[in-house]
Design a protein around this motif. Structure first.
Motif, PDB file in Angstrom:
ATOM      1  N   UNK A 186      25.651  76.960  37.237  1.00 41.31           N
ATOM      2  CA  UNK A 186      25.299  76.784  38.649  1.00 41.31           C
ATOM      3  C   UNK A 186      26.572  76.581  39.461  1.00 41.31           C
ATOM      4  N   UNK A 187      26.693  77.304  40.556  1.00 36.88           N
ATOM      5  CA  UNK A 187      27.920  77.262  41.362  1.00 36.88           C
ATOM      6  C   UNK A 187      27.854  76.256  42.489  1.00 36.88           C
ATOM      7  N   UNK A 188      26.717  75.561  42.652  1.00 36.50           N
ATOM      8  CA  UNK A 188      26.561  74.625  43.761  1.00 36.50           C
ATOM      9  C   UNK A 188      27.579  73.492  43.664  1.00 36.50           C
ATOM     10  N   UNK A 189      28.110  73.081  44.823  1.00 31.11           N
ATOM     11  CA  UNK A 189      29.148  72.055  44.816  1.00 31.11           C
ATOM     12  C   UNK A 189      28.650  70.752  44.218  1.00 31.11           C
ATOM     13  N   UNK A 190      27.367  70.440  44.444  1.00 30.62           N
ATOM     14  CA  UNK A 190      26.838  69.191  43.900  1.00 30.62           C
ATOM     15  C   UNK A 190      26.714  69.242  42.385  1.00 30.62           C
ATOM     16  N   UNK A 191      26.443  70.428  41.830  1.00 31.12           N
ATOM     17  CA  UNK A 191      26.346  70.549  40.378  1.00 31.12           C
ATOM     18  C   UNK A 191      27.728  70.411  39.741  1.00 31.12           C
ATOM     19  N   UNK A 192      28.705  71.057  40.348  1.00 29.06           N
ATOM     20  CA  UNK A 192      30.053  71.067  39.793  1.00 29.06           C
ATOM     21  C   UNK A 192      30.763  69.728  39.973  1.00 29.06           C
TER      22      UNK A 192
END
Length: 428
Positions: A186-192
């Motif tokens: 997942x590329x979402x900032x919150x995931x990373x």
């Protein structure tokens, strides 16, 4: 389109329900409103529709007018606006770090409430309990056991893949068996940067001391064992990502659909992902396992997690004593009443943090988390991250994911960020 997409109402507060006396009469209900109204801020988008349904039913049965709101702004920014306008919510759902930064000024002491004795996850500051835990959540590697068995012909047992070497061998076996790209990222900032990167801090011997050393410029991430161990794992995920050539364009829902339906076998995430996975034709055997690492410190046998999302009750003059009483009644209903417990565990599909709630987790990821929690195998969340940590470092992480910078540059970006970062809450 899944239900998750339809819940994203950018920039708009969603009014769940307003059950006034007149409206109740029009519905032919025999119950009547006490005239007390409470507002609830919900910061967990995955359960927005469930919160709406619950509020309508609770309003009708208890005679208390309930409104539920959601905002896609950060919790701290949204609540700051509400307090500045002297229009706070009666009850606010926030992250743990927000309890530490807001509670002493804005929250009611709940130490005398019956539910406090039934949980290990309430947040107390200076001997006063302010944070009511809504759920337990944990992060790790989500797997599709059916997809793995279909390729390898063997039952998948997570405990057999604790080390990165064992995990890499399985990835190679899956690819040899025809699963071209076994992972999704997942590329979402919150995931990373709110879910994965914090594990670098959380798996340190003393996470708070480590973050303060980062702040003081005393950490060389590139030579840190945990940084390298976790990034070695993420390199394997990145290199075998189905969307490798367009990693920062991959939509979350596409990744989750591929995992649910067995096109890929692994994705880093948490038990909240079930709210998306269950929208698709998912296979039966899925679960959550620790991140595989070549380590002997036991971290590869644990998930990272604990209490997640907390309610607090407003203590300002803008909230009446009657509203506070109604708010306390609502929290007690969630923790102590069978119907409230069923809302948490069944309707919202959350993992209850209360020992007296014996309702079984309703989904496979939740069951995984509960098994690790019950066994004492959760590494504690770090609750003092700066408010802009995930947005700023998420963008940096995305550059690395896209191949625009290497691991050493990302490490330097993180070190630079921390030098001017501001801690949230009691550790500042």
């Amino acid at each position: 389109m899944s239900k998750f997409s339809s819940w994203k109402k950018a920039g708009t507060a969603i009014v769940a329900t307003l059950m006034t006396v007149g409206m109740l009469g029009a519905c032919g209900s025999s119950s009547s409103s006490s005239g007390t109204k409470i507002t609830i801020f919900n910061s967990k988008v995955e359960i927005e529709s469930q919160m709406e349904d619950m509020a309508a039913k609770y309003s009708k049965e208890k005679g208390v007018d309930v409104e539920v709101y959601y905002s896609n702004d950060t919790v701290a920014a949204h609540l700051a606006t509400k307090y500045a306008s002297k229009d706070p919510y009666t009850i606010s759902m926030v992250d743990a770090k927000d309890i530490y930064s807001l509670a002493e000024e804005h929250a009611v002491d709940l130490s005398d409430q019956d539910w406090v004795k039934d949980t290990d996850y309430a947040i107390s500051i200076n001997g006063k309990t302010y944070g009511f835990p809504v759920s337990i959540e944990a992060r790790g590697l989500i797997y599709n056991a059916d997809a793995i068995k279909k390729v390898t012909g063997k039952e998948f047992k997570p405990e057999n893949y604790k080390t990165l070497d064992e995990f890499k061998d399985l990835i190679d076996e899956l690819k040899a068996g025809g699963m071209e790209s076994p992972t999704g990222v997942m590329k979402e900032d919150w995931s990373l940067a709110a879910h994965f990167l914090p594990e670098v801090y959380e798996e340190q011997e003393d996470p708070d001391a480590f973050c303060h050393e980062l702040k003081d410029g005393k950490v060389d991430l590139s030579s840190n064992a945990k940084w390298n161990s976790l990034m070695d794992f993420f390199d394997v995920m990145k290199d075998n990502n189905y969307a490798k050539s367009s990693a920062i364009s991959a939509e979350r829902e596409v990744t989750e659909q591929k995992l649910a339906e067995g096109e890929i076998a692994f994705m880093f995430g948490g038990n909240w992902d079930w709210s998306v996975l269950n929208q698709y034709d998912y296979t039966e055997n899925m679960g959550l396992m620790p991140v595989p690492q070549n380590t002997d410190d036991g971290s590869n046998e644990k998930l990272v997690g604990g209490g997640s999302k907390y309610f607090f009750i407003d203590s300002s003059d803008n909230t009446s004593d009657e509203q506070r009483k109604a708010a306390k009644d609502f929290l007690n209903w969630l923790a102590e009443d069978k119907e409230g417990q069923e809302f948490i565990s069944k309707d919202a599909a959350l993992i209850s943090p209360f020992k007296n709630n014996e309702i079984e987790a309703s989904d496979p990821l939740g069951k995984s988390v509960k098994s690790y929690a019950d066994a004492g195998k959760l590494i504690d969340n770090y609750n003092y991250l700066p408010d802009d940590h995930y947005s700023v470092l998420g963008a940096k992480f995305q550059k690395w994911l896209a191949g625009d910078e290497n691991r050493a540059t990302l490490a330097k970006d993180i070190e630079t960020y921390w030098k001017s970062a501001k801690f949230t809450g009691a550790t500042a």
